[in-house]
Design a protein around this motif. Sequence first.
Motif, PDB file in Angstrom:
ATOM      1  N   PHE A 102       0.907  -1.100   0.000  1.00 41.05           N
ATOM      2  CA  PHE A 102       0.052  -0.001   0.092  1.00 41.05           C
ATOM      3  C   PHE A 102       0.992   1.248   0.021  1.00 41.05           C
ATOM      4  CE2 PHE A 102      -3.606  -3.132   1.424  1.00 41.05           C
ATOM      5  CZ  PHE A 102      -4.417  -2.716   0.651  1.00 41.05           C
ATOM      6  N   GLY A 103       1.860   1.279   0.713  1.00 39.91           N
ATOM      7  CA  GLY A 103       3.003   2.418   0.880  1.00 39.91           C
ATOM      8  C   GLY A 103       3.514   2.392  -0.391  1.00 39.91           C
ATOM      9  N   GLU A 104       4.021   1.570  -0.705  1.00 40.80           N
ATOM     10  CA  GLU A 104       4.641   1.467  -2.077  1.00 40.80           C
ATOM     11  C   GLU A 104       3.804   2.294  -3.209  1.00 40.80           C
ATOM     12  OE1 GLU A 104       5.989  -2.393  -2.478  1.00 40.80           O
ATOM     13  OE2 GLU A 104       7.148  -2.477  -0.790  1.00 40.80           O
ATOM     14  N   GLN A 105       2.926   1.760  -3.527  1.00 42.86           N
ATOM     15  CA  GLN A 105       1.953   2.199  -4.385  1.00 42.86           C
ATOM     16  C   GLN A 105       1.510   3.714  -4.181  1.00 42.86           C
ATOM     17  OE1 GLN A 105       1.220   1.205  -7.268  1.00 42.86           O
ATOM     18  NE2 GLN A 105      -0.656   2.268  -7.980  1.00 42.86           N
ATOM     19  N   MET A 106       1.222   4.094  -2.961  1.00 39.25           N
ATOM     20  CA  MET A 106       0.850   5.643  -2.724  1.00 39.25           C
ATOM     21  C   MET A 106       1.978   6.616  -3.048  1.00 39.25           C
ATOM     22  SD  MET A 106      -1.709   5.437   0.509  1.00 39.25           S
ATOM     23  CE  MET A 106      -0.753   4.246   1.493  1.00 39.25           C
ATOM     24  N   ARG A 107       3.431   5.962  -2.592  1.00 37.88           N
ATOM     25  CA  ARG A 107       4.657   6.650  -2.948  1.00 37.88           C
ATOM     26  C   ARG A 107       4.720   6.942  -4.456  1.00 37.88           C
ATOM     27  NH1 ARG A 107       5.589   4.886   1.924  1.00 37.88           N
ATOM     28  NH2 ARG A 107       6.424   2.937   1.318  1.00 37.88           N
ATOM     29  N   ALA A 108       4.530   6.060  -5.082  1.00 38.60           N
ATOM     30  CA  ALA A 108       4.650   5.808  -6.395  1.00 38.60           C
ATOM     31  C   ALA A 108       3.735   6.781  -7.309  1.00 38.60           C
ATOM     32  CB  ALA A 108       4.514   4.453  -7.268  1.00 38.60           C
TER      33      ALA A 108
END
Length: 184
Positions: A102-108
């Motif tokens: 989730f965090g990876e996608q939001m940062r991307a």
Amino acid sequence: MEQSVTVRIGIVTVSDRASRGEYEDQGGPAIRSWLESALVSAWEPVARVIPDECARVEETLAELADTAGCCLVVTTGGTGPAPRDVTPEATEAVCAKLLPGFGEQMRAVSLRHVPTAILSRQTAGIRASTLILNLPGKPSAIAECLDAVFPAIPYCVDLIGGPYLETDPARVAAFRPAHARRPG
């Protein structure tokens, strides 16, 4: 006859200034507005505005999951690198499993709009049958992040034993594998 249960969703604003009334909470209302536009399931918000204190954030997340019965708790604020930004630490402390995707996608997604998105430490995790999701504090970033990750949230809630969340496919299409069937 089976009674339908209204889904409860926690919305937590983590901000010293907003909790003291020195700053108007914009993050919590932005989350609520986004969820109102996306969910067609009956649901009710359980809102909290609390200071950037790790113990207080942990206590609030646990209360919303364990006592208030929220299947989803969405936080806003406290995810940056500043000394009082402790929302991810509190989330990790109360969750049995972390979901770093989730965090990876939001940062991307956020990096497409602002280079400082790499400073964000949003995360997500599971506490019993509750998904806890950390979002940034800015309303436009909240919408961008929810647009990016919400398609996976209803199925995640299914997998952890929560209620069936139905979305408006014109707003956000929830993804469920072909073998996942709607209850009833």
